[in-house]
Structures are given as structure tokens and as C-alpha cells.
Scaffold this motif. Structure first.
Motif, short mmCIF file in Angstrom:
data_model
loop_
_atom_site.label_atom_id
_atom_site.label_comp_id
_atom_site.label_asym_id
_atom_site.label_seq_id
_atom_site.Cartn_x
_atom_site.Cartn_y
_atom_site.Cartn_z
N VAL A 136 0.83 -1.20 0.00
CA VAL A 136 0.00 0.00 0.00
C VAL A 136 0.87 1.25 0.00
CG1 VAL A 136 -1.79 1.27 1.25
CG2 VAL A 136 -1.83 -1.23 1.22
N ASP A 137 1.88 1.27 0.84
CA ASP A 137 2.79 2.40 0.94
C ASP A 137 4.09 1.89 1.53
OD1 ASP A 137 3.76 4.93 0.75
OD2 ASP A 137 2.47 5.81 2.29
N TYR A 138 5.19 2.57 1.24
CA TYR A 138 6.46 2.11 1.78
C TYR A 138 7.45 3.25 1.91
CZ TYR A 138 9.32 2.53 -2.44
OH TYR A 138 10.03 3.04 -3.50
N MET A 139 8.47 3.02 2.72
CA MET A 139 9.56 3.97 2.88
C MET A 139 10.84 3.18 3.05
SD MET A 139 10.19 6.85 5.86
CE MET A 139 10.39 5.60 7.13
N ARG A 140 11.85 3.52 2.27
CA ARG A 140 13.13 2.83 2.38
C ARG A 140 13.90 3.36 3.57
NH1 ARG A 140 16.22 1.63 -2.97
NH2 ARG A 140 14.58 0.05 -2.92
N VAL A 141 14.60 2.46 4.26
CA VAL A 141 15.44 2.82 5.40
C VAL A 141 16.84 2.27 5.12
CG1 VAL A 141 15.78 2.67 7.88
CG2 VAL A 141 13.46 2.64 6.95
N GLY A 142 17.77 3.14 4.81
CA GLY A 142 19.11 2.66 4.45
C GLY A 142 19.10 2.03 3.06
N ASP A 143 20.01 1.08 2.83
CA ASP A 143 20.16 0.48 1.51
C ASP A 143 19.13 -0.60 1.20
OD1 ASP A 143 22.35 2.09 0.92
OD2 ASP A 143 23.78 0.67 1.79
N GLU A 144 18.70 -1.37 2.21
CA GLU A 144 17.82 -2.50 1.96
C GLU A 144 16.54 -2.50 2.79
OE1 GLU A 144 19.88 -6.16 2.46
OE2 GLU A 144 20.98 -6.00 0.58
N ALA A 145 16.64 -2.07 4.01
CA ALA A 145 15.48 -2.14 4.90
C ALA A 145 14.34 -1.24 4.42
CB ALA A 145 15.89 -1.73 6.32
N GLU A 146 13.11 -1.66 4.72
CA GLU A 146 11.92 -0.90 4.32
C GLU A 146 10.84 -0.99 5.39
OE1 GLU A 146 12.19 -1.41 -0.55
OE2 GLU A 146 10.71 -2.54 0.59
N VAL A 147 10.08 0.08 5.51
CA VAL A 147 8.85 0.06 6.29
C VAL A 147 7.72 0.16 5.27
CG1 VAL A 147 7.44 1.25 8.00
CG2 VAL A 147 9.93 1.16 8.27
N PHE A 148 6.76 -0.75 5.33
CA PHE A 148 5.70 -0.75 4.33
C PHE A 148 4.36 -1.14 4.96
CE2 PHE A 148 7.61 -4.94 4.43
CZ PHE A 148 6.53 -5.82 4.40
N GLU A 149 3.30 -0.81 4.25
CA GLU A 149 1.94 -1.19 4.67
C GLU A 149 1.40 -2.25 3.72
OE1 GLU A 149 -0.36 2.40 4.74
OE2 GLU A 149 0.29 2.92 6.76
N ILE A 150 0.73 -3.24 4.27
CA ILE A 150 0.20 -4.32 3.46
C ILE A 150 -1.07 -4.87 4.11
CG2 ILE A 150 1.61 -6.10 4.61
CD1 ILE A 150 1.97 -7.39 1.80
N VAL A 151 -2.06 -5.20 3.28
CA VAL A 151 -3.31 -5.78 3.78
C VAL A 151 -3.17 -7.30 3.82
CG1 VAL A 151 -5.78 -6.06 3.36
CG2 VAL A 151 -4.67 -3.88 2.85
N VAL A 152 -3.57 -7.92 4.91
CA VAL A 152 -3.45 -9.36 5.07
C VAL A 152 -4.55 -10.06 4.26
CG1 VAL A 152 -3.49 -11.28 6.72
CG2 VAL A 152 -2.50 -9.06 7.38
N GLY A 153 -4.14 -10.98 3.38
CA GLY A 153 -5.09 -11.71 2.55
C GLY A 153 -5.82 -12.79 3.31
N GLU A 154 -6.95 -13.25 2.74
CA GLU A 154 -7.79 -14.25 3.40
C GLU A 154 -7.04 -15.55 3.67
OE1 GLU A 154 -10.84 -14.03 4.54
OE2 GLU A 154 -11.33 -12.00 3.84
N ASP A 155 -6.16 -15.97 2.72
CA ASP A 155 -5.47 -17.25 2.86
C ASP A 155 -4.02 -17.10 3.29
OD1 ASP A 155 -4.60 -16.08 0.53
OD2 ASP A 155 -4.58 -17.94 -0.64
N ALA A 156 -3.70 -15.96 3.91
CA ALA A 156 -2.32 -15.72 4.34
C ALA A 156 -1.91 -16.70 5.43
CB ALA A 156 -2.18 -14.29 4.85
N PRO A 157 -0.68 -17.22 5.37
CA PRO A 157 -0.20 -18.15 6.40
C PRO A 157 -0.24 -17.57 7.81
CG PRO A 157 1.28 -18.14 4.51
CD PRO A 157 0.31 -17.02 4.29
N ILE A 158 -0.22 -16.24 7.92
CA ILE A 158 -0.16 -15.61 9.24
C ILE A 158 -1.55 -15.42 9.85
CG2 ILE A 158 -0.32 -13.18 8.48
CD1 ILE A 158 1.99 -12.58 10.46
N VAL A 159 -2.61 -15.58 9.07
CA VAL A 159 -3.98 -15.36 9.56
C VAL A 159 -4.31 -16.32 10.71
CG1 VAL A 159 -6.43 -15.59 9.00
CG2 VAL A 159 -4.92 -14.37 7.45
N GLY A 160 -4.86 -15.77 11.78
CA GLY A 160 -5.25 -16.58 12.94
C GLY A 160 -4.14 -16.87 13.92
N LYS A 161 -2.94 -16.46 13.60
CA LYS A 161 -1.80 -16.69 14.49
C LYS A 161 -1.50 -15.42 15.28
CE LYS A 161 0.66 -20.31 11.94
NZ LYS A 161 -0.44 -20.65 11.04
#
Length: 230
Positions: A136-161
């Protein structure tokens, strides 16, 4: 806050809009008469139609009491001169746009906070929108690191955990951190704890030390093409 903005072009104009809307006392210095007149008619701020690379102009702008000065012209040489002059008046917060990456070190040497070439930032943002449409949106931090926004999908492995369960299952790497969760039925963002459970549809703010790669976005249910990944 008393803010002096130098330049009323493509970068300066939206900055003036934001600064005035925020209730700041804003003074704009623009040497193009037509641009200066337009700004004076559109925004509640003082506008000086003059060359900001002279001490007299900055004095007229009230530089002695300025909390910040932001130089946004399309010429690095002009921005450098404006910043040097503002430092003579001991302005505590001086910020400038830098168009040529080769000039970045010059600005740093004189102690100016910088924003790199905005055209390059826009180009990178547009490319990211195509390469990683789930972000959705992101900001780079240094050469590789990033802060970003993302919506969790219905079948995401992380859902319910919970956050702790996701970390134990190696879904959240050691260099990843879920910073905030926005949930439609909550009135304000949730500060994640170890026992916070992730739901489908959550908007997550995530820090990743190696960026928003496909391996990372997979965790949140966005199975994008892994080819061409950096």
C-alpha cells in the motif's frame, strides 16, 4: 512554527499548501513574479518576489526568527547558497531538495538535512507499485530495509496466528517487526504484542531488514512473482 519556503514550483507549491493548512506562519520567497502572484492569491501566507540568495531577501522574510527554512528550487547551486546564508542566521532546521545525487555530500558537509531527487523518488515509487502491487505504501530505510503497509489476505499463512506464534513458525523473520495494525472495527491503530492475533483484512505496518521481497509478502497472502526480485 515560523517557516520560510524558498521556491514555489512543483515541489514548493504542495509544500506551501501543507504548511499553511497545518496552521504554520509561512513566508514564501519566489523570484518568478507570476508564481509569486499565484501563491499570494491561493494561500494565506506572506510572499516575497525576490532572489533568496541575498541576505537582504532572507532578512525581509524574517529569517532571524524562523524555526525552519526549506529550499525547493530546481537548482542545487541556488539551494546550497540559500542554506549557507540561512546558517549564518543560525536557523535551527534547514532542509533542501537535492536534484543531482553527486551534490548530496556537499549538502551533508554543510549540515543540511536533504531530500534526494524527487523525480527519482517518484519513479521508484511507481516502479514499486507495478513490481509489488500488494504494498500500500512504503519507505526505504538505508540500503535495503523498508517500512511498508500491506493488507493481510484471506489465505495468508499468518492469519489466525499471534505475533509470537508467527515468529515461532518462522513466518516473521528475526529482522522483521509488525509495527502497527489497523482493523476496520477498531477505533484506532493497535500496538502489536506477542499475544496479538492477526486477522484477514488487517492493514499492517511492517519493518523488514531486507525489504518487501516476495518471500516477505507471501507471509501476508500476496503471492507475487519471485522472478526479477532484487
Amino acid at each position: 512554527m515560523y517557516v520560510i519556503i524558498v521556491g514555489a514550483g512543483d515541489i514548493g507549491r504542495p509544500l506551501i499548501e501543507i504548511a499553511t493548512a497545518g496552521g504554520n506562519e509561512v513566508v514564501v520567497v519566489e523570484r518568478d513574479a507570476a508564481k509569486a502572484e499565484a501563491i499570494a492569491g491561493d494561500f494565506d501566507c506572506m510572499v516575497i518576489n525576490a532572489d533568496a540568495t541575498t541576505k537582504e531577501t532572507l532578512e525581509d522574510a524574517g529569517v532571524e526568527r524562523a524555526d525552519a527554512l526549506i529550499s525547493t528550487t530546481d537548482q542545487d547551486a541556488t539551494n546550497i547558497m540559500v542554506c549557507l546564508l540561512s546558517q549564518e542566521f543560525e536557523v535551527s532546521n534547514v532542509v533542501s531538495v537535492v536534484h543531482n545525487p553527486d551534490h548530496m555530500n556537499i549538502f551533508r558537509q554543510i549540515g543540511v538535512n536533504t531530500i534526494e531527487n524527487p523525480q527519482s523518488l517518484i519513479a521508484e515509487y511507481l516502479y514499486r507499485a507495478v513490481k509489488r502491487p500488494s504494498i500500500v505504501d512504503y519507505m526505504r530505510v538505508g540500503d535495503e530495509a523498508e517500512v511498508f503497509e500491506i493488507v493481510v489476505g484471506e489465505d495468508a499463512p499468518i492469519v489466525g496466528k499471534t505475533i509470537q506464534e508467527a515468529a515461532t513458525a518462522d513466518l516473521i523473520a528475526a529482522d522483521m517487526l509488525i509495527v502497527a495494525i489497523e482493523r476496520s472495527n477498531e477505533g484506532k491503530p493497535i500496538t502489536p504484542r506477542g499475544d496479538t492475533k492477526v486477522h484477514a483484512g488487517d492493514l499492517l505496518t511492517v519493518y523488514s531488514g531486507h525489504g518487501a521481497t516476495p518471500d516477505v509478502t507471501d507471509v501476508f497472502g500476496h503471492y507475487e512473482d519471485h522472478e526479477g526480485d532484487r
